[in-house]
Design a protein around this motif. Sequence first.
Motif, PDB file in Angstrom:
ATOM      1  N   ILE A 211     -47.570  21.279  -2.936  1.00  0.00           N
ATOM      2  CA  ILE A 211     -46.513  22.294  -2.845  1.00  0.00           C
ATOM      3  C   ILE A 211     -45.230  21.667  -2.283  1.00  0.00           C
ATOM      4  O   ILE A 211     -44.117  21.947  -2.756  1.00  0.00           O
ATOM      5  N   GLU A 212     -45.371  20.823  -1.259  1.00  0.00           N
ATOM      6  CA  GLU A 212     -44.201  20.170  -0.667  1.00  0.00           C
ATOM      7  C   GLU A 212     -43.459  19.347  -1.717  1.00  0.00           C
ATOM      8  O   GLU A 212     -42.221  19.420  -1.825  1.00  0.00           O
ATOM      9  N   LYS A 213     -44.189  18.559  -2.497  1.00  0.00           N
ATOM     10  CA  LYS A 213     -43.541  17.759  -3.532  1.00  0.00           C
ATOM     11  C   LYS A 213     -42.840  18.649  -4.553  1.00  0.00           C
ATOM     12  O   LYS A 213     -41.716  18.371  -4.982  1.00  0.00           O
ATOM     13  N   PHE A 214     -43.501  19.742  -4.914  1.00  0.00           N
ATOM     14  CA  PHE A 214     -42.920  20.661  -5.897  1.00  0.00           C
ATOM     15  C   PHE A 214     -41.634  21.291  -5.352  1.00  0.00           C
ATOM     16  O   PHE A 214     -40.610  21.370  -6.047  1.00  0.00           O
ATOM     17  N   VAL A 215     -41.681  21.764  -4.089  1.00  0.00           N
ATOM     18  CA  VAL A 215     -40.511  22.425  -3.493  1.00  0.00           C
ATOM     19  C   VAL A 215     -39.329  21.460  -3.403  1.00  0.00           C
ATOM     20  O   VAL A 215     -38.196  21.793  -3.782  1.00  0.00           O
ATOM     21  N   LEU A 216     -39.573  20.246  -2.905  1.00  0.00           N
ATOM     22  CA  LEU A 216     -38.484  19.281  -2.776  1.00  0.00           C
ATOM     23  C   LEU A 216     -37.913  18.883  -4.134  1.00  0.00           C
ATOM     24  O   LEU A 216     -36.690  18.757  -4.297  1.00  0.00           O
ATOM     25  N   ASP A 217     -38.794  18.700  -5.112  1.00  0.00           N
ATOM     26  CA  ASP A 217     -38.313  18.357  -6.466  1.00  0.00           C
ATOM     27  C   ASP A 217     -37.455  19.483  -7.037  1.00  0.00           C
ATOM     28  O   ASP A 217     -36.399  19.245  -7.627  1.00  0.00           O
ATOM     29  N   LYS A 218     -37.898  20.735  -6.826  1.00  0.00           N
ATOM     30  CA  LYS A 218     -37.162  21.872  -7.381  1.00  0.00           C
ATOM     31  C   LYS A 218     -35.790  21.998  -6.724  1.00  0.00           C
ATOM     32  O   LYS A 218     -34.768  22.208  -7.396  1.00  0.00           O
ATOM     33  N   LEU A 219     -35.745  21.879  -5.383  1.00  0.00           N
ATOM     34  CA  LEU A 219     -34.481  22.054  -4.673  1.00  0.00           C
ATOM     35  C   LEU A 219     -33.497  20.929  -4.996  1.00  0.00           C
ATOM     36  O   LEU A 219     -32.304  21.172  -5.235  1.00  0.00           O
ATOM     37  N   ASN A 220     -33.975  19.703  -5.008  1.00  0.00           N
ATOM     38  CA  ASN A 220     -33.080  18.580  -5.277  1.00  0.00           C
ATOM     39  C   ASN A 220     -32.588  18.578  -6.722  1.00  0.00           C
ATOM     40  O   ASN A 220     -31.456  18.189  -7.001  1.00  0.00           O
ATOM     41  N   PHE A 221     -33.446  19.060  -7.628  1.00  0.00           N
ATOM     42  CA  PHE A 221     -33.002  19.171  -9.014  1.00  0.00           C
ATOM     43  C   PHE A 221     -31.901  20.225  -9.138  1.00  0.00           C
ATOM     44  O   PHE A 221     -30.937  20.067  -9.899  1.00  0.00           O
ATOM     45  N   SER A 222     -32.028  21.319  -8.367  1.00  0.00           N
ATOM     46  CA  SER A 222     -31.018  22.377  -8.426  1.00  0.00           C
ATOM     47  C   SER A 222     -29.669  21.896  -7.897  1.00  0.00           C
ATOM     48  O   SER A 222     -28.604  22.393  -8.311  1.00  0.00           O
ATOM     49  N   LEU A 223     -29.695  20.946  -6.959  1.00  0.00           N
ATOM     50  CA  LEU A 223     -28.453  20.451  -6.371  1.00  0.00           C
ATOM     51  C   LEU A 223     -27.853  19.264  -7.133  1.00  0.00           C
ATOM     52  O   LEU A 223     -26.756  18.803  -6.813  1.00  0.00           O
ATOM     53  N   LYS A 224     -28.587  18.762  -8.125  1.00  0.00           N
ATOM     54  CA  LYS A 224     -28.134  17.560  -8.818  1.00  0.00           C
ATOM     55  C   LYS A 224     -26.759  17.756  -9.455  1.00  0.00           C
ATOM     56  O   LYS A 224     -25.863  16.912  -9.352  1.00  0.00           O
ATOM     57  N   GLU A 225     -26.576  18.904 -10.127  1.00  0.00           N
ATOM     58  CA  GLU A 225     -25.306  19.151 -10.813  1.00  0.00           C
ATOM     59  C   GLU A 225     -24.162  19.385  -9.817  1.00  0.00           C
ATOM     60  O   GLU A 225     -22.985  19.201 -10.151  1.00  0.00           O
ATOM     61  N   THR A 226     -24.536  19.805  -8.573  1.00  0.00           N
ATOM     62  CA  THR A 226     -23.493  20.088  -7.581  1.00  0.00           C
ATOM     63  C   THR A 226     -22.683  18.839  -7.244  1.00  0.00           C
ATOM     64  O   THR A 226     -21.469  18.910  -6.993  1.00  0.00           O
ATOM     65  N   PHE A 227     -23.327  17.681  -7.237  1.00  0.00           N
ATOM     66  CA  PHE A 227     -22.623  16.436  -6.905  1.00  0.00           C
ATOM     67  C   PHE A 227     -21.504  16.111  -7.891  1.00  0.00           C
ATOM     68  O   PHE A 227     -20.531  15.455  -7.543  1.00  0.00           O
ATOM     69  N   SER A 228     -21.655  16.603  -9.124  1.00  0.00           N
ATOM     70  CA  SER A 228     -20.644  16.267 -10.144  1.00  0.00           C
ATOM     71  C   SER A 228     -19.440  17.209 -10.123  1.00  0.00           C
ATOM     72  O   SER A 228     -18.428  16.936 -10.770  1.00  0.00           O
ATOM     73  N   ILE A 229     -19.547  18.308  -9.368  1.00  0.00           N
ATOM     74  CA  ILE A 229     -18.450  19.282  -9.403  1.00  0.00           C
ATOM     75  C   ILE A 229     -17.707  19.400  -8.084  1.00  0.00           C
ATOM     76  O   ILE A 229     -16.646  20.022  -8.029  1.00  0.00           O
ATOM     77  N   ILE A 230     -18.228  18.818  -7.007  1.00  0.00           N
ATOM     78  CA  ILE A 230     -17.518  18.930  -5.732  1.00  0.00           C
ATOM     79  C   ILE A 230     -16.514  17.776  -5.608  1.00  0.00           C
ATOM     80  O   ILE A 230     -16.649  16.735  -6.277  1.00  0.00           O
ATOM     81  N   PRO A 231     -15.502  17.942  -4.744  1.00  0.00           N
ATOM     82  CA  PRO A 231     -14.501  16.878  -4.550  1.00  0.00           C
ATOM     83  C   PRO A 231     -15.163  15.589  -4.064  1.00  0.00           C
ATOM     84  O   PRO A 231     -16.155  15.628  -3.328  1.00  0.00           O
TER      85      PRO A 231
END
Length: 814
Positions: free
Chosen positions: A279-299
Amino acid sequence: MIDQGLFNRHFVGRDGFNWWIGQIPPEESWRENITGKRNKSNTDAKGFGERYRVRIMGYHTANADDIPDDELPWAYVMYPVTAGSGGRGSSQNANLTQGAFVFGWFMDGEDAQLPIIMGVLGNNDYTAVMREVTPTRFIPFNGYPEQDPVHGSERSSLQTRKGASDQVTPQDNATGNATNNQQTESAQGNASVTAVADPQPEPKDAILATSECDKAPVNAIVVELTKVMEEIQRINQMIYDAQAGFNEDVAEAQEWIDKKVEEATEYVSGVMKWIMTEIEKFVLDKLNFSLKETFSIIPPDLKETLRQAVEISNETIACMFKRLINELPGMIGGFLGDLFGVLTSGGSINIGLGIPTKAVNLPQCFLENFIGATLGNIVNLIANSINEAFDAVTGIVGEVADIVGDVIGFIDSILSFLSCETEVKCPKVKEWSITSGSGDNFVTDLGDLIDGAKGIASSVAGLGNQIGDLGNLADIDFSDVFDSSACDLGPRSCGPPTVGYVGDGEGAQLNLVISGEGGEIMGVDIINPGFNFSEGNSFLTVNDDCGIGQGGVLRPVFGPVDDAPGNGIGIIDVIIGESGYGYLPSPDGSSGGGGSIWKPADYTIIVGDGSFNPGNGSSSGDDDGRFGNDYYPPIPPGNTVPIPPGSTVTTPPNSNMTEGSDNEGNGVEILPGSPLFFPNGGSMTSPTIMEDIDITAVLYPSTSSYPVIMYLCELIVDKSGVDYQPTDEVVIEPDMGATAKPKFDKFGRLLSIKVTAGGEGFKQIPEVYIKTKTGFGSKITPKFCIDRLGENDLEREPGLQDKVISVVDCVGAV
C-alpha cells in the motif's frame, strides 16, 4: 513310567535345545497375518508381526489332507544381531516365501508348540522346484503364490486407529490384555511409547506466491491461524486428562497457548506488513505521479523548493507507514488474544470448564471482516497524514486535495490495487502437506475477498471523525468481526467427504460413494458434469472437512457435454486412483472443520453468549462487554462442570438423559440433543451415549440421501507385470457375481481385462489379482458403475436392500 514332563524346569534352555527342520506352506494359509492394508481396529487384524506357519518334519504329516496348512502352528522369526529388535528405529524384514525350507528350535522344549525360525536353507541350481503345489509336502515347490503382491502394498502398522471420537482403539496382545500403556517396539519398524493410532496428516503449510500473483497473501493467514486453532483446541482438552496434575497442567497449557499465539502474531504481522508495504508503494507512486506535471507548469525559481517539499512529504508518509507497521504486532496480538482466549491481567476464567475460543472455524468471510476492519480504521489516518504531509506542497502549487479525493474512493483504489489485475501465471494450489497433499480450501478468487473487504472497510470509514481520532492500531475495536451474523465461526458437522476442483472449470457437482467398511471411496456419482474444464489445467481433490479420512485420489476424465456453455468440456468420468480409508459414509455426530475434529460424537458442548473477555482490549463488545460466542472445550462423558451464565448446553442426540442444576441448585432436565439455555448459569454432568442407537437416524432423519447399487464395469490395468500364462485367470474377492477375462501378450504382460459379468451389490472394494504360477508384478484397479434406485424399486424388490449403499447428497442436487 514317570512322565518326563514332571521334571521339566519350564525355562528356555534348561530342558534341552530341541531342533527342527520344516517347510513354509502355501502363502494363503498365513498371508493375512500381514494384511498389506490398514485396519480400522485391532480386532480386524488376524495377526501381528512377522509370523509364518511351518510344517515340521517328524511332527506333522507330509500330506496336507491329513493336517491342513491352516492348522499348522505359527512360528516367530529370530533375527540376526545386525537387524536389531525394533528399538530405537532398528528393524529388518524377513524374506521368506512359500515352499522355503527353514530350521529352528522350540521355545517350549518337548511340548513343541512354539517354534522359532532361526534360518532358511537356500535352493541351488540343481534343485527341482515344482510349479504346481500338490497336497504332498516336504518337496520343493514354487515360491510364487496364486496372488502375487509384488507390486508393493504397504504392510499394516500397529493395528490401532483413531475413530471419529479421536480415541485410540486398544491394541490387545496374545493373552487379550491391553498393551496401550506399554512401550511397543517392533522388528518391523513400528515403535511407540504407547500404542498409537494411524497418524493424522501433517498440518498444511501455506505456499507463498510472488507479489505479482498475491499482493495480499490472505490465504497464508487462514492456513496459519487454522493450524494454531487446532493446536490450541488440542491443548485445551488437557483439562479432562484425569491422569495429569490438574492445576499444574492447566497453567502449563496456558503458557503453551501464549507461545503459539505469539508465533501466530509474528507470522500474521509479517503478512500484514507485506500488505502495508505494498500500500505504501502504491500511495507514494500515485501521489508522485500526480505531481509530475506540476513541475512543468510552475515558475523555475520554485522548482527546487517544490522538490524539497515533495521529499519532506514523502518522508512524512514513509514515517507514518513505518509507525503503522511497528504497531501491527500489538494490534494483531490483541486481536488473536481475543480470538484464542489468551488471558491477561484483565481476564478471568472458571478453570473447571476450560478456556473458550471465539471461533472453531475461520472461513474466508472472517478474513474479509478482519482485513476490512483493519483497513477501514486506518484509511482515514492515511488520508489525513497525506493531506498534512502535502501542506507545504499545497502552499507552493495551490490546492491538491483531489490527490486523495473522498475516503471511500481512496479505499476502493487501495483494495483494487491488492488484487492481481494483470495476466500472470500463478500457482493454483495455495497450501500443501507432504503427507496429505494440497489443501481442502483455497482462496481461489481474491477478487471476491477484496469485494467483501471493500464493503466492510467503506462502512467503517463512514464513521468519520471517530476514526480520525484513532491514536494507534491497538485502539481498533474488532467486536464486529466476531459478531457478524453472516459469518459463522462455529463448528460444522462431520460427514462424508466432498469433491473440490482446482484450476479451470466450474459448475461440476459430484457425490462420493463411500463404503461402510473401511471408509473407502468406491465411486463418484456425477450429478452435473460442469463446463470449461481442460486436460492438464483441471484437477479434483477429496475434501474431508474434519480430517477423519485421508488418502483418496481422483483422476477426472474430460469430454464434450451436450448444451454445456463455455468450451463445452465437462467431467464425464472419474477414476479412483487411490480409494483412501477412514472416510465417513454419513454424519456420525462429531463436528469440527478445517481438517480436524473439534467435538467427538459422544462429547457435550457448551457455548457462551460472548461474556467471556480475555482482557486483551481489542474488542470492547456491546454495553455489557459481550462479543462473539464463547466455544468452550467439548466435554467427555462423565465430567461434572460449571455452566457459565448465558450459556447453551447441547448433549449428543443419542445420549442418555441427564440432569443439571441451575444457579440456585434446582434440578434441570437436559434432553438428548436439545440445546438448553442457562440464563443464570448452573452445573451438569456430561452424559454417556447409548451405543445401540443409530446416530445417523437420530441426528439426520431428513438428510438428503439416495440408494445406489454398485456393479463392476471395468478393471483398469495399472501395472502389466510379466511372465503370465494364457491360462492364468482373474480372481475377484469377493466377486458378487462378477467375472472377467485377461489378455496377455507374448511376453506374458497383462494388456487388458474384459469384464464379462459385472455382478451387483459391491459394498467394499474387492481384491483383484491374477491367479498364476509364473507371473508377477501386475496391479489392477476395479472401477464401479452406479445404478441409482428409486423408492419404488426397493418396494418392488425388497431383496435389493442388502445390496444397497446409501449416498449422502452433498451437492443437494439429487
